[in-house]
Design a protein around this motif. Sequence first.
Motif, PDB file in Angstrom:
ATOM      1  N   PRO A  16       2.636   4.226  -1.867  1.00 43.36           N
ATOM      2  CA  PRO A  16       2.499   4.941  -3.136  1.00 43.36           C
ATOM      3  C   PRO A  16       3.789   5.021  -3.962  1.00 43.36           C
ATOM      4  O   PRO A  16       3.740   5.305  -5.151  1.00 43.36           O
ATOM      5  CB  PRO A  16       2.027   6.338  -2.735  1.00 43.36           C
ATOM      6  N   THR A  67       0.797  -5.535 -13.171  1.00 45.99           N
ATOM      7  CA  THR A  67       0.975  -5.234 -14.590  1.00 45.99           C
ATOM      8  C   THR A  67       1.992  -6.223 -15.150  1.00 45.99           C
ATOM      9  O   THR A  67       2.610  -6.974 -14.389  1.00 45.99           O
ATOM     10  CB  THR A  67       1.523  -3.798 -14.804  1.00 45.99           C
ATOM     11  N   PHE A  79       1.748  -0.462  -6.378  1.00 45.76           N
ATOM     12  CA  PHE A  79       0.693   0.355  -5.767  1.00 45.76           C
ATOM     13  C   PHE A  79      -0.598   0.355  -6.577  1.00 45.76           C
ATOM     14  O   PHE A  79      -1.681   0.291  -6.019  1.00 45.76           O
ATOM     15  CB  PHE A  79       1.194   1.786  -5.546  1.00 45.76           C
ATOM     16  N   ARG A  80      -0.511   0.432  -7.877  1.00 45.35           N
ATOM     17  CA  ARG A  80      -1.714   0.483  -8.731  1.00 45.35           C
ATOM     18  C   ARG A  80      -2.159  -0.900  -9.214  1.00 45.35           C
ATOM     19  O   ARG A  80      -3.013  -1.010 -10.082  1.00 45.35           O
ATOM     20  CB  ARG A  80      -1.474   1.400  -9.919  1.00 45.35           C
ATOM     21  N   GLY A  81      -1.558  -1.950  -8.658  1.00 44.02           N
ATOM     22  CA  GLY A  81      -1.956  -3.308  -9.028  1.00 44.02           C
ATOM     23  C   GLY A  81      -0.962  -3.983  -9.954  1.00 44.02           C
ATOM     24  O   GLY A  81       0.052  -3.403 -10.340  1.00 44.02           O
ATOM     25  N   ASP A 136       0.824  -1.214   0.000  1.00 39.25           N
ATOM     26  CA  ASP A 136       0.000   0.000   0.000  1.00 39.25           C
ATOM     27  C   ASP A 136       0.855   1.261   0.000  1.00 39.25           C
ATOM     28  O   ASP A 136       0.419   2.323   0.418  1.00 39.25           O
ATOM     29  CB  ASP A 136      -0.940  -0.006   1.212  1.00 39.25           C
TER      30      ASP A 136
END
Length: 189
Positions: free
Chosen positions: A49, A58, A54-56, A47
Amino acid sequence: MPTHHATHSSMTFDRDITDLARALVGARLVVRGTGGTILETEAYGRDDPASHSFRGRTARNAAMFGPPGTVYVYLSYGLHLCLNVVGRPGEAVLIRALCPEIGTPTMALRRGLPETSPLLAAGPGRIGQALGLSLLDSGKPFDGGEFHLTPAGQEPDLLTGPRIGITRAADLPWRFGLAGARGLSRPFP
């Protein structure tokens, strides 16, 4: 044959990411016959940033969601390959500095520097070059094959400070270094 799970060479990867980052300082890292003692690390949480996760998930960060003890290599600034040790899913520890001890002639050749240079493996990009990393290494296990980690014999005296080169969550004291070591990527405050 070792399993690709929580423990390799008695190194436990499935733990709080800052605990893993501390435990890696003083550990012995060997990649295909080159390596040495880890001098400096940075932790990146799920969690967080500043973390690639952080954004999942890829294609670029998929290895961060692999089993604890997975290798995560990424390209920084389109130039430098950086080595990370995956802890729990979406968490990793960046290896920031290494004391060259094994295969130093090969490391020096890869870096175009003398074996005794303090810049041989002081910084994540320099480590990537010295160890001959590739993006294809991402997702491999720290299982004693190509990538091997041996825990420090005793808990070293640690320096703690903020992480380097990030803009988000830059104040978190999640950078750890071996006190008194030559070859840190940057001095601690």
